[in-house]
Write a protein that holds these residues in place. Sequence first.
Motif, PDB file in Angstrom:
ATOM      1  N   PHE A 135       1.869   1.984 -40.805  1.00 18.57           N
ATOM      2  CA  PHE A 135       0.723   1.713 -40.396  1.00 18.57           C
ATOM      3  C   PHE A 135       0.339   1.710 -38.735  1.00 18.57           C
ATOM      4  CE2 PHE A 135       0.984  -0.096 -44.731  1.00 18.57           C
ATOM      5  CZ  PHE A 135      -0.242   0.492 -45.051  1.00 18.57           C
ATOM      6  N   SER A 172       8.804   9.434 -49.498  1.00 16.96           N
ATOM      7  CA  SER A 172       8.449  10.645 -50.117  1.00 16.96           C
ATOM      8  C   SER A 172       8.665  11.814 -49.279  1.00 16.96           C
ATOM      9  CB  SER A 172       7.017  10.332 -50.551  1.00 16.96           C
ATOM     10  OG  SER A 172       6.381  10.089 -49.332  1.00 16.96           O
ATOM     11  N   PRO A 216       8.013   8.047 -44.168  1.00 16.72           N
ATOM     12  CA  PRO A 216       7.960   7.557 -45.891  1.00 16.72           C
ATOM     13  C   PRO A 216       9.389   8.367 -46.624  1.00 16.72           C
ATOM     14  CG  PRO A 216       5.862   8.221 -44.960  1.00 16.72           C
ATOM     15  CD  PRO A 216       6.722   8.685 -43.916  1.00 16.72           C
ATOM     16  N   GLN A 241       5.405  -6.107 -46.731  1.00 16.95           N
ATOM     17  CA  GLN A 241       4.807  -5.481 -45.409  1.00 16.95           C
ATOM     18  C   GLN A 241       5.777  -5.920 -44.475  1.00 16.95           C
ATOM     19  OE1 GLN A 241       1.360  -7.011 -43.065  1.00 16.95           O
ATOM     20  NE2 GLN A 241       0.804  -5.166 -43.118  1.00 16.95           N
ATOM     21  N   LEU A 294       7.394   2.914 -47.647  1.00 18.29           N
ATOM     22  CA  LEU A 294       6.208   3.567 -48.607  1.00 18.29           C
ATOM     23  C   LEU A 294       5.343   4.159 -47.731  1.00 18.29           C
ATOM     24  CD1 LEU A 294       5.850   0.963 -51.281  1.00 18.29           C
ATOM     25  CD2 LEU A 294       6.870   2.946 -51.558  1.00 18.29           C
ATOM     26  N   GLU A 295       4.567   3.451 -47.014  1.00 16.76           N
ATOM     27  CA  GLU A 295       3.594   3.945 -45.772  1.00 16.76           C
ATOM     28  C   GLU A 295       3.754   3.378 -44.404  1.00 16.76           C
ATOM     29  OE1 GLU A 295      -1.239   4.307 -46.356  1.00 16.76           O
ATOM     30  OE2 GLU A 295       0.070   2.870 -47.755  1.00 16.76           O
ATOM     31  N   PHE A 311       4.877  -1.222 -41.327  1.00 15.13           N
ATOM     32  CA  PHE A 311       5.035  -0.367 -42.627  1.00 15.13           C
ATOM     33  C   PHE A 311       5.181  -1.337 -43.807  1.00 15.13           C
ATOM     34  CE2 PHE A 311       9.263  -1.126 -40.856  1.00 15.13           C
ATOM     35  CZ  PHE A 311      10.015  -1.062 -42.047  1.00 15.13           C
ATOM     36  N   THR A 312       4.809  -0.592 -44.821  1.00 13.14           N
ATOM     37  CA  THR A 312       5.185  -1.144 -46.245  1.00 13.14           C
ATOM     38  C   THR A 312       6.459  -0.749 -46.829  1.00 13.14           C
ATOM     39  OG1 THR A 312       3.601   0.353 -47.461  1.00 13.14           O
ATOM     40  CG2 THR A 312       2.777  -1.863 -46.777  1.00 13.14           C
TER      41      THR A 312
END
Length: 483
Positions: A482, A456, A454, A433, A479-480, A370-371
């Motif tokens: 993967f 958010s 995330p 990352q 953030l995101e 993930f980031t």
Amino acid sequence: MDLSALNLTPKVESVPIEEAPKITLAREKVLEEANRALEAQQTSDLKLVSLVVIGHVDAGKSTLMGRLLYETGRLDEKTRIANERGSTKAGKRSFSWAWSLDGTTEERERGITMDIALQSLKTEHRQVTILDAPGHKDFVPNMISGASQADCALLVVDASPGEFEAGFDRGGQTREHVILVRSLGVSQIIIAINKLDVIQWDQSRFKEICKLMRPFLIQSGFHPSKTQFVPVGAMDGVNLAEKPTQVEEFTSWYQGPTLVDCLDKLEPPTRDIASPLRLPISNVFKGQSAGTGVTGRLCSGIVQVGERLRVLPGDETAAVKSIEVEEESASWAMAGSNVTLFLTGIDPIHLAVGSVLCPPTDVVPLATIFTARIIIFDVQLPITAGASVELFHHSRDVPATIANLISTLDRTTGTVVKKKPRVLTKGVSAEVQIVLRSTSLSSSAPALPIPLEPFSVNKDMGRILLRRGGETIGAGIVLEIFG
């Protein structure tokens, strides 16, 4: 050959499968009730807040909380006398108040808190759940687990000569604990300046500590309106629940609030009850009757008796047999509550500290790559791509690698300052990352994914901490995801 006909194998008695209670209310009805309860709490005189007690080792955290429980009527005289006798017999009379929270034999023998102790007390307008966290640097992972379950923090500092400096200087737990709780989303903090009685209630020392702490708290992200300083003497219970009248050296210069007055003004944060249920497990234990108990804080959503929940990581589900909130039985619980759930229909081997309970229809994502946007703390060695770290998320810690330094960011605006930096140094905000590493000794074994979301999507499920070599080097938000 049929061995059963020879009667050689032991008879296995069939264990009756316990039926889970039926759900009595539709989700919409529970949401309505939860919304009504939230509205009632906002207008009510008694609001619920959870508080983590932090600070450098030997600052007097457990003593302060033990005495506070006694002063507010939560610790009875019989238990107090038993603790005093036991601690005197063990040659540790000065730890008698701490024994109210430090319950294990090892904690009592060593005279330090090692795990999270959970208690609760009432002030005039607040029901406070207290998480007493360890101060010793060896037990920072336990402290992180406690802080991730809290709304507010009580920082205890030792005013004795040299002791405050030992905790506040580089490497001291006062400094690290403050940064950690802020990184985990705690925005309100009370600073109890303890052991002033040791230095005859010296006003100049109180002012000196306040002067040193204020800029550091602002730098760590605490707004001045959300911080309060209060002088106390934990051992004798001075300025905890009642304003002192007998201590002239103190009352001559201090007429401010008591510690209980400060606790009484803590504001509960907003509760995210509309999102899907997320409950990271902080403890697993065998229930007194049938079923397995798990404790934790509801990050979001609602849960009710009879509901079926998925346990992640894994493919197992369990049914909620009963719910306890603040040691009282309840038919449902909502986000922000520290709860105990008794589960049935699952083998306890599938329940682990750090696992997350969620609805089978809306599961939490699992991640190995993930980031994240992180802030680097006061590190001695710069961080390079490929750096090995320990990743902390609620009560879980796993080995990880900062695989890629994507960019450095402006701390105030979040705009990109530099792409693909070579190193990250103290005070830098960056996007990186992160890749989880395998916990197995075999190099070919794949890394096990952990439940993450995330920031958010879910603020509580999207916060992480990074440690290396026994010190916290950074904190940030996911953030995101993967994979």
